[in-house]
Structure formats: C-alpha cells, structure tokens
Design a protein around this motif. Structure first.
Motif, PDB file in Angstrom:
ATOM      1  N   GLN A  90       3.667  13.437  -4.644  1.00 35.64           N
ATOM      2  CA  GLN A  90       2.485  12.836  -5.273  1.00 35.64           C
ATOM      3  C   GLN A  90       2.867  11.697  -6.212  1.00 35.64           C
ATOM      4  OE1 GLN A  90       0.628  16.197  -7.166  1.00 35.64           O
ATOM      5  NE2 GLN A  90      -0.577  16.729  -5.359  1.00 35.64           N
ATOM      6  N   SER A  91       4.093  11.730  -6.744  1.00 34.25           N
ATOM      7  CA  SER A  91       4.522  10.678  -7.667  1.00 34.25           C
ATOM      8  C   SER A  91       5.001   9.420  -6.949  1.00 34.25           C
ATOM      9  CB  SER A  91       5.639  11.201  -8.590  1.00 34.25           C
ATOM     10  OG  SER A  91       6.820  11.448  -7.845  1.00 34.25           O
ATOM     11  N   PHE A  92       5.179   9.490  -5.628  1.00 34.39           N
ATOM     12  CA  PHE A  92       5.598   8.321  -4.856  1.00 34.39           C
ATOM     13  C   PHE A  92       4.425   7.348  -4.738  1.00 34.39           C
ATOM     14  CE2 PHE A  92       9.060  10.473  -2.008  1.00 34.39           C
ATOM     15  CZ  PHE A  92       9.702  10.930  -3.139  1.00 34.39           C
ATOM     16  N   GLN A  93       4.757   6.061  -4.666  1.00 32.47           N
ATOM     17  CA  GLN A  93       3.722   5.048  -4.465  1.00 32.47           C
ATOM     18  C   GLN A  93       3.178   5.211  -3.045  1.00 32.47           C
ATOM     19  OE1 GLN A  93       5.033   0.994  -5.006  1.00 32.47           O
ATOM     20  NE2 GLN A  93       3.225   0.184  -4.017  1.00 32.47           N
ATOM     21  N   ARG A  94       1.876   5.336  -2.934  1.00 36.84           N
ATOM     22  CA  ARG A  94       1.244   5.512  -1.621  1.00 36.84           C
ATOM     23  C   ARG A  94       1.013   4.137  -0.989  1.00 36.84           C
ATOM     24  NH1 ARG A  94      -1.850  10.815  -0.214  1.00 36.84           N
ATOM     25  NH2 ARG A  94      -2.151  10.411   1.972  1.00 36.84           N
ATOM     26  N   VAL A  95       1.404   3.982   0.265  1.00 37.13           N
ATOM     27  CA  VAL A  95       1.302   2.705   0.976  1.00 37.13           C
ATOM     28  C   VAL A  95       0.392   2.903   2.185  1.00 37.13           C
ATOM     29  CG1 VAL A  95       2.581   0.930   2.227  1.00 37.13           C
ATOM     30  CG2 VAL A  95       3.626   2.048   0.261  1.00 37.13           C
ATOM     31  N   GLU A  96      -0.558   1.996   2.357  1.00 32.94           N
ATOM     32  CA  GLU A  96      -1.437   2.050   3.526  1.00 32.94           C
ATOM     33  C   GLU A  96      -0.610   1.848   4.789  1.00 32.94           C
ATOM     34  OE1 GLU A  96      -4.961  -0.317   3.562  1.00 32.94           O
ATOM     35  OE2 GLU A  96      -5.182  -0.169   1.388  1.00 32.94           O
ATOM     36  N   ILE A  97      -0.992   2.536   5.844  1.00 24.92           N
ATOM     37  CA  ILE A  97      -0.232   2.475   7.090  1.00 24.92           C
ATOM     38  C   ILE A  97      -0.113   1.037   7.597  1.00 24.92           C
ATOM     39  CG2 ILE A  97      -0.276   3.173   9.523  1.00 24.92           C
ATOM     40  CD1 ILE A  97      -1.345   5.881   8.579  1.00 24.92           C
ATOM     41  N   SER A  98      -1.152   0.236   7.445  1.00 25.76           N
ATOM     42  CA  SER A  98      -1.094  -1.148   7.938  1.00 25.76           C
ATOM     43  C   SER A  98      -0.118  -2.009   7.136  1.00 25.76           C
ATOM     44  CB  SER A  98      -2.486  -1.780   7.901  1.00 25.76           C
ATOM     45  OG  SER A  98      -2.940  -1.901   6.565  1.00 25.76           O
ATOM     46  N   ASN A  99       0.320  -1.532   5.976  1.00 26.77           N
ATOM     47  CA  ASN A  99       1.257  -2.279   5.135  1.00 26.77           C
ATOM     48  C   ASN A  99       2.683  -1.759   5.236  1.00 26.77           C
ATOM     49  OD1 ASN A  99      -0.742  -3.956   4.097  1.00 26.77           O
ATOM     50  ND2 ASN A  99      -1.219  -2.547   2.450  1.00 26.77           N
ATOM     51  N   THR A 100       2.948  -0.829   6.142  1.00 28.19           N
ATOM     52  CA  THR A 100       4.268  -0.210   6.178  1.00 28.19           C
ATOM     53  C   THR A 100       5.316  -1.139   6.763  1.00 28.19           C
ATOM     54  OG1 THR A 100       3.794   0.845   8.298  1.00 28.19           O
ATOM     55  CG2 THR A 100       3.383   2.139   6.326  1.00 28.19           C
ATOM     56  N   THR A 101       6.470  -1.126   6.093  1.00 31.84           N
ATOM     57  CA  THR A 101       7.635  -1.862   6.554  1.00 31.84           C
ATOM     58  C   THR A 101       8.850  -0.950   6.411  1.00 31.84           C
ATOM     59  OG1 THR A 101       8.110  -2.789   4.362  1.00 31.84           O
ATOM     60  CG2 THR A 101       6.702  -4.102   5.818  1.00 31.84           C
ATOM     61  N   LEU A 102       9.859  -1.233   7.174  1.00 30.44           N
ATOM     62  CA  LEU A 102      11.126  -0.529   7.067  1.00 30.44           C
ATOM     63  C   LEU A 102      12.211  -1.581   6.957  1.00 30.44           C
ATOM     64  CD1 LEU A 102      12.605   2.179   7.075  1.00 30.44           C
ATOM     65  CD2 LEU A 102      12.700   2.037   9.562  1.00 30.44           C
ATOM     66  N   LEU A 103      12.875  -1.613   5.822  1.00 26.82           N
ATOM     67  CA  LEU A 103      13.888  -2.626   5.533  1.00 26.82           C
ATOM     68  C   LEU A 103      13.343  -4.037   5.742  1.00 26.82           C
ATOM     69  CD1 LEU A 103      16.990  -0.870   7.115  1.00 26.82           C
ATOM     70  CD2 LEU A 103      16.407  -1.025   4.686  1.00 26.82           C
ATOM     71  N   GLY A 104      12.084  -4.233   5.358  1.00 25.28           N
ATOM     72  CA  GLY A 104      11.455  -5.534   5.418  1.00 25.28           C
ATOM     73  C   GLY A 104      10.764  -5.866   6.724  1.00 25.28           C
ATOM     74  N   ALA A 105      10.926  -5.021   7.736  1.00 21.25           N
ATOM     75  CA  ALA A 105      10.312  -5.280   9.037  1.00 21.25           C
ATOM     76  C   ALA A 105       9.030  -4.472   9.166  1.00 21.25           C
ATOM     77  CB  ALA A 105      11.274  -4.898  10.156  1.00 21.25           C
ATOM     78  N   PRO A 106       7.932  -5.128   9.569  1.00 18.37           N
ATOM     79  CA  PRO A 106       6.671  -4.389   9.747  1.00 18.37           C
ATOM     80  C   PRO A 106       6.809  -3.359  10.858  1.00 18.37           C
ATOM     81  CG  PRO A 106       6.441  -6.671  10.478  1.00 18.37           C
ATOM     82  CD  PRO A 106       7.802  -6.536   9.899  1.00 18.37           C
TER      83      PRO A 106
END
Length: 119
Positions: A90-106
């Motif tokens: 719960q303390s992690f920043q929640r990110v919308e799925i459409s904004n997800t990246t992995l090592l800078g790659a969408p």
C-alpha cells in the motif's frame, strides 16, 4: 581490514557483476511467476498475496547483507480495482496500467507508449 577504496567503485567494470552475484541469492527463492531483475531494479508479477510475500522476503534477506528497499522508488502496477491489503504494498506509488514502463520502455498501449513515440 579492507578499506573502502579496495571494493568495486561506481564505474568499475566488475561492479555490476559483483552486485548481481550478491543479489542473486535474495531473488532466487522468490515465488513470483515473473521476477526479472537488472542490477537493483526488480519487478515481480503474480497475485498480490504472492508479490507481498516476496517483497517481505526481499526486505528480510537483503537486510542481512546490508541492503535496504527504497520504498520511495517502489511502484505498484495493477488494475485500479485491485484491493491491496498488505501495508508495505500500500505504501508503493500506484501507477496506472497505461503508464507502465520497465527500465524506461513502455509495456502496454497507452500514454507511456504515446510519450515514447513522441520522443
């Protein structure tokens, strides 16, 4: 006694290998279906309960070797309807799925991909 000048320093070509060798035993026993790691960036993919258990294991195991989880940099990428009961997650920043990246790659179609194409 080995002085700090004797260990791998930032920019040392052996630094990534030594760090990865240190972190490998922490990540190997995790139960997540997806657990890629690149140096100090680790991603976990599984049901929330499994991810919560693995995060707790990372915190526990890494503290034994002098590492700590920087919660301020941790993100939770999940469906907006997902209810998370674990206090640490719960303390992690929640990110919308459409904004997800992995090592800078969408990862998916959406605003992260649109932004990458704009660049």
């Amino acid at each position: 006694m080995i002085l700090s000048e004797e260990r791998a320093q930032q920019g040392d070509s052996l630094g990534p290998l030594l760090f990865s060798s240190t972190l490998h035993p922490v990540l190997s026993p995790l139960q997540a279906d997806l657990k890629p790691g690149y140096l100090d960036d680790v991603s976990l993919g599984s049901p929330a309960e499994t991810v919560a258990s693995d995060v707790a294991e990372i915190v526990n195991a890494s503290s034994k070797i002098g590492l700590s989880l920087n919660v301020a940099k941790c993100e939770l990428m999940a469906h907006p309807d997902l209810v998370v009961n674990d206090t640490l997650l719960q303390s992690f920043q929640r990110v919308e799925i459409s904004n997800t990246t992995l090592l800078g790659a969408p990862l998916l179609e959406g605003s992260a991909l649109d932004h990458a194409w704009d660049k």
